[in-house]
Design an enzyme around this catalytic site. Structure first.
Site, PDB file in Angstrom:
ATOM      1  N   ARG A   1       5.075 -13.279   9.672  1.00  0.00           N
ATOM      2  CA  ARG A   1       5.746 -12.040   9.348  1.00  0.00           C
ATOM      3  C   ARG A   1       7.101 -11.980  10.042  1.00  0.00           C
ATOM      4  O   ARG A   1       7.365 -12.721  10.981  1.00  0.00           O
ATOM      5  CB  ARG A   1       4.892 -10.847   9.740  1.00  0.00           C
ATOM      6  CG  ARG A   1       4.665 -10.697  11.232  1.00  0.00           C
ATOM      7  CD  ARG A   1       3.587  -9.671  11.542  1.00  0.00           C
ATOM      8  NE  ARG A   1       4.011  -8.312  11.280  1.00  0.00           N
ATOM      9  CZ  ARG A   1       3.495  -7.544  10.312  1.00  0.00           C
ATOM     10  NH1 ARG A   1       2.558  -7.992   9.530  1.00  0.00           N
ATOM     11  NH2 ARG A   1       3.920  -6.310  10.148  1.00  0.00           N
TER      12      ARG A   1
ATOM     13  N   LYS B   1       4.349   0.544   9.616  1.00  0.00           N
ATOM     14  CA  LYS B   1       4.488   1.813   8.913  1.00  0.00           C
ATOM     15  C   LYS B   1       3.893   2.960   9.716  1.00  0.00           C
ATOM     16  O   LYS B   1       4.402   4.073   9.692  1.00  0.00           O
ATOM     17  CB  LYS B   1       3.785   1.724   7.555  1.00  0.00           C
ATOM     18  CG  LYS B   1       4.643   1.110   6.485  1.00  0.00           C
ATOM     19  CD  LYS B   1       3.972   1.208   5.131  1.00  0.00           C
ATOM     20  CE  LYS B   1       2.933   0.115   4.974  1.00  0.00           C
ATOM     21  NZ  LYS B   1       2.412  -0.002   3.607  1.00  0.00           N
TER      22      LYS B   1
ATOM     23  N   GLU C   1       0.871  -1.169   0.000  1.00  0.00           N
ATOM     24  CA  GLU C   1       0.000   0.000   0.000  1.00  0.00           C
ATOM     25  C   GLU C   1       0.913   1.227   0.000  1.00  0.00           C
ATOM     26  O   GLU C   1       1.796   1.334   0.856  1.00  0.00           O
ATOM     27  CB  GLU C   1      -0.879  -0.002   1.260  1.00  0.00           C
ATOM     28  CG  GLU C   1      -1.838   1.162   1.259  1.00  0.00           C
ATOM     29  CD  GLU C   1      -2.773   1.185   2.460  1.00  0.00           C
ATOM     30  OE1 GLU C   1      -2.744   0.255   3.279  1.00  0.00           O
ATOM     31  OE2 GLU C   1      -3.525   2.179   2.565  1.00  0.00           O
TER      32      GLU C   1
HETATM   33  P1  ATP Z   1       2.724  -2.455   8.162  1.00  0.00           P
HETATM   34  O1  ATP Z   1       2.030  -3.427   9.054  1.00  0.00           O
HETATM   35  O2  ATP Z   1       4.155  -2.261   8.469  1.00  0.00           O
HETATM   36  O3  ATP Z   1       2.002  -1.166   8.019  1.00  0.00           O
HETATM   37  P2  ATP Z   1       1.510  -3.522   5.892  1.00  0.00           P
HETATM   38  O4  ATP Z   1       1.307  -4.977   5.925  1.00  0.00           O
HETATM   39  O5  ATP Z   1       0.345  -2.686   6.204  1.00  0.00           O
HETATM   40  O6  ATP Z   1       2.752  -3.148   6.772  1.00  0.00           O
HETATM   41  P3  ATP Z   1       1.588  -3.394   3.079  1.00  0.00           P
HETATM   42  O7  ATP Z   1       2.055  -2.317   2.207  1.00  0.00           O
HETATM   43  O8  ATP Z   1       0.138  -3.701   3.100  1.00  0.00           O
HETATM   44  O9  ATP Z   1       2.079  -3.034   4.533  1.00  0.00           O
HETATM   45  O10 ATP Z   1       2.432  -4.703   2.853  1.00  0.00           O
HETATM   46  C1  ATP Z   1       2.786  -5.223   1.598  1.00  0.00           C
HETATM   47  C2  ATP Z   1       3.136  -6.673   1.747  1.00  0.00           C
HETATM   48  O11 ATP Z   1       4.229  -6.831   2.639  1.00  0.00           O
HETATM   49  C3  ATP Z   1       1.990  -7.473   2.327  1.00  0.00           C
HETATM   50  O12 ATP Z   1       1.839  -8.651   1.547  1.00  0.00           O
HETATM   51  C4  ATP Z   1       2.423  -7.783   3.709  1.00  0.00           C
HETATM   52  O13 ATP Z   1       1.899  -9.009   4.143  1.00  0.00           O
HETATM   53  C5  ATP Z   1       3.941  -7.812   3.601  1.00  0.00           C
HETATM   54  N1  ATP Z   1       4.544  -7.490   4.891  1.00  0.00           N
HETATM   55  C6  ATP Z   1       4.344  -6.377   5.628  1.00  0.00           C
HETATM   56  N2  ATP Z   1       5.031  -6.446   6.786  1.00  0.00           N
HETATM   57  C7  ATP Z   1       5.680  -7.624   6.783  1.00  0.00           C
HETATM   58  C8  ATP Z   1       6.554  -8.289   7.707  1.00  0.00           C
HETATM   59  N3  ATP Z   1       6.894  -7.741   8.877  1.00  0.00           N
HETATM   60  N4  ATP Z   1       7.043  -9.507   7.371  1.00  0.00           N
HETATM   61  C9  ATP Z   1       6.717 -10.054   6.189  1.00  0.00           C
HETATM   62  N5  ATP Z   1       5.909  -9.496   5.282  1.00  0.00           N
HETATM   63  C10 ATP Z   1       5.381  -8.295   5.562  1.00  0.00           C
HETATM   64 MG    MG Z   2      -1.461  -3.398   5.046  1.00  0.00          MG
END
Ligand code: ATP
Ligand code: MG
Length: 564
Positions: A264, A274, A38
């Site tokens: 994760r 984020k 995102e």
């Molecule tokens: P955050 O929780 O840090 O805001 P998010 O999951 O909201 O991260 P996205 O931009 O939606 O951020 O994530 C893009 C991809 O990265 C998704 O498929 C998500 O599952 C993966 N991802 C995010 N954080 C992790 C992590 N700590 N370990 C592995 N994969 C991750």
């Molecule tokens: Mg997300």
């Protein structure tokens, strides 16, 4: 380029096992994955795990991984994040080729699918407020209650949804919901919201839309439209899988990607979300998203981490189903291992103390030969200037030194790396009693660092010629938080655990002259001090700024061992 991912001497992780089986059984002829960020912030090391997994699999199977921006929330998303994310994925060493997509490109088709659900009696416009929807939803132990709007006719729903789209209603006044089961044990299946009204400009679609689809509706359909075979996401989406499948099953779409969840990445002494990283930036606790203490990819890049070290790290932690914590030391070791092999050696004095070699002729100077890497002759040698005045590290001298102090003290002899043996004769102090200079003598017979008479010295210290050395600012970093799990204390805000000493600036380091030409992207080992790189943002010719990437050894592991 080799990613080293899933080298043959290790068993396949569970996701690669599934993919292998699907290819062998003929379920799929080709595997297609996607990475779906995102664009509401910068990528962090957790995303690197997902990038290495998705792009890594595509590479191993000679296939493609799509980069798809999941841009369904115009209030939080910006073009600058899109650009930064692309840069970070490329920097990590991966490429999406022509497969760059945006969920917003599918808004028209998603709208059509929503209409289709309404016509099937599987979606309805609900006038409850978000607060009421929450209350009606029930809990884990209690079933939800049906919305009074649940049984609207298809005609009324079509009319209301069209008018939602046309901007006739206020934000928050109506939503489109799936009509599934208010008693489902999976709360996400209790008539989840599919569309909400948001009168906001979107960074790509402008003001075309004032209704925006929710993640659960968008993600599965985007995967389907792109022909993704395996949709890999983190464990917190486990409960969303039922909804992912419900949407695709109900619409009887021509293909149905498989969602698979993995654990994760969590690393101690940092925060990963984020939202929290954004807080650190906005409240000025760090200098920006690329602050070298941040575990964002842009922060790690500026700090001096190599893409290979991050890929190796992601490979080494593996892919599993169980949540776990990775020690920050593992990440630091990954970059240490990489730089130990590849970084040329240099000398830099971080906290200089002047040494005058009293028996070295005043105007003389010479060049000494130094190895660029002690174990890799292919990296060659360089010549470093030597003269009567040099700088050594202040803590390489001690006045009342214990017997085991093998560095410099009055009357003791040490080796200057690649140069001569010197013996300290006298200490000069200022009026405050601080040591400002040492007077030493050198033994001209020991050029290159050994004595013809076979006498040994216990210590070897680094040095830089005072006449030739360049002045630089050096920044030393420590972990940004003082506790292992800053965001797991229910009573306290994670920012209370920020390490006040996470950045130490040494304004007057002296580096060997060749480092004046160091360019962005260069990385060096400063002997005995760690690995360093010029700061990509602030280093200038004539005013070099170097970041310490990592120390030579894991000092934190040592500290923990010392604690009872
Ligand atoms: P955050 O929780 O840090 O805001 P998010 O999951 O909201 O991260 P996205 O931009 O939606 O951020 O994530 C893009 C991809 O990265 C998704 O498929 C998500 O599952 C993966 N991802 C995010 N954080 C992790 C992590 N700590 N370990 C592995 N994969 C991750
Ligand atoms: Mg997300």
């Amino acid at each position: 380029m080799s990613t080293q991912s899933q080298t043959s001497d290790r068993p396949l992780d569970f996701i690669r096992q599934i993919i292998k089986a699907d290819l062998e059984s003929g379920k799929h002829r080709q595997v297609i994955t996607r990475f779906p960020p995102e664009p509401n912030g910068y990528l962090h090391i957790g995303h690197a795990k997902s990038i290495c997994l998705n792009f890594g699999i595509a590479r191993e199977y000679n296939s493609v991984c799509h980069l798809r921006f999941d841009d369904t929330n115009p209030c939080k998303e910006e073009t600058k994040y899109v650009e930064a994310i692309k840069e970070d994925v490329h920097w990590l060493g991966f490429d999406w080729g022509e497969h760059l997509y945006y969920a917003s490109d599918y808004f028209d088709r998603l709208y059509e699918y929503a209409l289709q659900l309404i016509r099937m009696g599987k979606a309805y416009v609900c006038d409850l407020s978000s607060e009421e929807i929450r209350r009606y939803r029930g809990t884990l132990t209690e079933p939800g209650r049906e919305s009074p709007y649940r049984n609207r006719s298809v005609e009324e729903n079509l009319d209301l949804f069209t008018r939602m789209k046309n901007g006739e209603f206020d934000e928050g006044s109506r939503v489109l919901r799936a009509r599934i089961d208010m008693a489902s044990p999976n709360i996400l299946m209790r008539d989840p919201v599919l569309y909400r009204i948001m009168k906001a400009s979107h960074h790509r679609t402008g003001d075309k839309w004032c209704i925006y689809p929710m993640y659960d509706f968008t993600h599965c359909l985007s995967d389907m439209l792109e022909g993704i075979t395996h949709s890999l996401c983190t464990l917190e989406f486990e409960n969303n899988r039922a909804l992912y499948d419900w949407v695709l099953d109900t619409l009887q779409t021509p293909c149905h990607p498989q969602q698979i969840e993995f654990a994760r990445l969590n690393i101690n002494y940092t925060v990963m979300s984020k939202r929290k990283l954004l807080q650190l930036v906005e409240e000025g606790h760090v200098q920006g998203w690329d602050d070298p203490r941040m575990l964002t990819l842009s922060g790690l890049r500026r700090r001096g981490y190599t893409p290979a070290s991050i890929r190796n790290f992601c490979d080494s932690i593996g892919i599993g189903k169980r949540e776990s914590w990775i020690d920050m030391g593992v990440l630091e070791n990954a970059v240490r291992d990489d730089l130990n092999v590849h970084a040329p050696r240099r000398m830099g004095v971080l906290r200089p103390l002047k040494v005058v070699i009293t028996n070295y002729p005043e105007d003389a100077e010479e060049e000494l030969e130094a190895l660029n890497h002690p174990k890799d002759p292919s990296m060659g040698t360089r010549r470093i200037p030597f003269c009567r005045e040099i700088y050594i590290e202040a803590d390489d001298f001690m006045e009342d030194a214990p017997r085991k102090f093998f560095r410099l003290s009055v009357g003791r002899e040490v080796r200057l790396r690649y140069a001569y043996f010197i013996t300290c004769r006298e200490v000069i102090k200022n009026e405050e009693g601080e040591i400002i200079e040492l007077r030493c003598t050198y033994d001209p017979e020991t050029r290159g660092g050994s004595a013809p008479d076979g006498r040994k010295v216990k210590g070897t210290i680094h040095w830089v010629s005072a006449r030739h050395g360049i002045r630089a600012e050096v920044r030393l970093y420590d972990r940004l938080f003082t506790v292992e799990h800053p965001d797991m204390d229910k009573e306290k805000d994670f920012k209370e655990f920020i390490n006040p000493d996470s950045l130490e600036i040494l304004p007057d380091a002296i580096l060997e002259p060749g480092l004046a030409d160091a360019a962005k992207g260069d990385r060096f080992q400063f002997e005995r001090q760690g690995y360093f790189c010029p700061d990509s943002r602030e280093s200038r010719p004539g005013r070099p700024v170097f970041n310490r990437i990592v120390t030579l050894r894991d000092t934190w592991a040592k500290m923990r061992k010392k604690q009872p």
